[in-house]
Design a protein around this motif. Structure first.
Motif, PDB file in Angstrom:
ATOM      1  N   VAL A  62       0.843  -1.193   0.000  1.00  0.00           N
ATOM      2  CA  VAL A  62       0.000   0.000   0.000  1.00  0.00           C
ATOM      3  C   VAL A  62       0.877   1.240   0.000  1.00  0.00           C
ATOM      4  CG1 VAL A  62      -1.925  -1.136   1.169  1.00  0.00           C
ATOM      5  CG2 VAL A  62      -0.174  -0.012   2.529  1.00  0.00           C
ATOM      6  N   SER A  63       0.259   2.354  -0.379  1.00  0.00           N
ATOM      7  CA  SER A  63       1.010   3.610  -0.410  1.00  0.00           C
ATOM      8  C   SER A  63       0.883   4.381   0.892  1.00  0.00           C
ATOM      9  CB  SER A  63       0.509   4.488  -1.560  1.00  0.00           C
ATOM     10  OG  SER A  63      -0.803   4.946  -1.293  1.00  0.00           O
ATOM     11  N   LEU A  73       0.080  10.824  -7.506  1.00  0.00           N
ATOM     12  CA  LEU A  73       1.502  10.508  -7.341  1.00  0.00           C
ATOM     13  C   LEU A  73       1.958   9.544  -8.426  1.00  0.00           C
ATOM     14  CD1 LEU A  73       4.166  10.518  -5.692  1.00  0.00           C
ATOM     15  CD2 LEU A  73       3.164   8.697  -4.282  1.00  0.00           C
ATOM     16  N   TYR A  74       1.176   8.531  -8.670  1.00  0.00           N
ATOM     17  CA  TYR A  74       1.502   7.523  -9.679  1.00  0.00           C
ATOM     18  C   TYR A  74       1.616   8.163 -11.064  1.00  0.00           C
ATOM     19  CZ  TYR A  74       1.016   3.274 -12.497  1.00  0.00           C
ATOM     20  OH  TYR A  74       1.207   2.267 -13.407  1.00  0.00           O
ATOM     21  N   LEU A 117      12.521   2.699 -14.712  1.00  0.00           N
ATOM     22  CA  LEU A 117      12.296   3.790 -13.757  1.00  0.00           C
ATOM     23  C   LEU A 117      10.883   3.731 -13.192  1.00  0.00           C
ATOM     24  CD1 LEU A 117      13.253   6.327 -12.299  1.00  0.00           C
ATOM     25  CD2 LEU A 117      12.525   7.638 -14.292  1.00  0.00           C
ATOM     26  N   ASN A 118       9.895   3.481 -14.039  1.00  0.00           N
ATOM     27  CA  ASN A 118       8.515   3.411 -13.580  1.00  0.00           C
ATOM     28  C   ASN A 118       8.289   2.239 -12.625  1.00  0.00           C
ATOM     29  OD1 ASN A 118       7.718   5.691 -14.957  1.00  0.00           O
ATOM     30  ND2 ASN A 118       6.925   4.576 -16.714  1.00  0.00           N
ATOM     31  N   LEU A 119       8.885   1.094 -12.913  1.00  0.00           N
ATOM     32  CA  LEU A 119       8.759  -0.057 -12.018  1.00  0.00           C
ATOM     33  C   LEU A 119       9.368   0.254 -10.651  1.00  0.00           C
ATOM     34  CD1 LEU A 119       8.119  -3.039 -11.383  1.00  0.00           C
ATOM     35  CD2 LEU A 119      10.306  -3.632 -12.440  1.00  0.00           C
ATOM     36  N   LEU A 120      10.575   0.810 -10.653  1.00  0.00           N
ATOM     37  CA  LEU A 120      11.244   1.122  -9.387  1.00  0.00           C
ATOM     38  C   LEU A 120      10.520   2.215  -8.613  1.00  0.00           C
ATOM     39  CD1 LEU A 120      14.959   0.931 -10.569  1.00  0.00           C
ATOM     40  CD2 LEU A 120      13.715  -0.744  -9.187  1.00  0.00           C
ATOM     41  N   LEU A 125       8.317   4.105  -4.268  1.00  0.00           N
ATOM     42  CA  LEU A 125       7.765   5.411  -3.921  1.00  0.00           C
ATOM     43  C   LEU A 125       6.243   5.412  -3.794  1.00  0.00           C
ATOM     44  CD1 LEU A 125      10.018   7.696  -6.160  1.00  0.00           C
ATOM     45  CD2 LEU A 125      10.262   7.196  -3.719  1.00  0.00           C
ATOM     46  N   VAL A 126       5.562   4.591  -4.587  1.00  0.00           N
ATOM     47  CA  VAL A 126       4.102   4.574  -4.500  1.00  0.00           C
ATOM     48  C   VAL A 126       3.641   3.437  -3.597  1.00  0.00           C
ATOM     49  CG1 VAL A 126       1.920   4.431  -5.770  1.00  0.00           C
ATOM     50  CG2 VAL A 126       3.865   5.593  -6.806  1.00  0.00           C
TER      51      VAL A 126
END
Length: 148
Positions: A62-63, A73-74, A117-120, A125-126
């Motif tokens: 969870v975020s 954020l995503y 980058l999006n996966l990480l 971060l999310v």
């Protein structure tokens, strides 16, 4: 094993996102043109991949944010990843003749860079917190123990 599963599901969600992006662009381009149509198709694709990644890829994480804040954020982070994708592409076709001659190679390199980058960023971060909600078995155990 978890990282491999997350990468696979992230890739599947991205593929679905690509299909949504393309379909929405084709639906809107007659009314909004190629640029505004693409802006809305990107948002539709990002919202779709958020739902898929939230549910399947990172389902056990969870975020800690309310859903709309998490979505914002995503989308912000996916926009950064998309910018890296384009930057890598542009640098390669501008400075390396092989990539200018075969631009699909630059698209692939950009896509891989942006996806990584999006996966990480999604993972760290999310959807960064392990889900603290009890599992179905734990809920069952709680109910049984409370009846005794």
């Amino acid at each position: 094993m978890i990282a491999t599963r997350q990468t696979l599901f992230f890739g599947i969600a991205g593929t679905v996102g690509f299909l949504v992006d393309t379909a929405v662009l084709y639906l809107l381009k007659g009314w909004l043109g190629l640029y505004w149509g693409r802006a809305f198709s990107f948002l539709a694709a990002a919202a779709t991949t958020w739902i898929l990644n939230r549910t399947f890829t990172f389902g056990g994480r969870v975020s800690g944010h309310p859903p709309l804040k998490e979505l914002a954020l995503y989308i912000g982070l996916m926009t950064i990843g998309g910018s890296v994708n384009y930057l890598v592409y542009a640098l390669l076709v501008t400075h390396l003749p092989l990539f200018a001659r075969f631009p699909a190679l630059a698209v692939a390199a950009g896509s891989l860079s942006g996806m990584t980058l999006n996966l990480l960023s999604s993972r760290f971060l999310v959807f960064r917190h392990p889900d603290m909600a009890p599992s179905g078995q734990e809920l069952s155990d709680i109910c049984v123990n409370n009846k005794q």
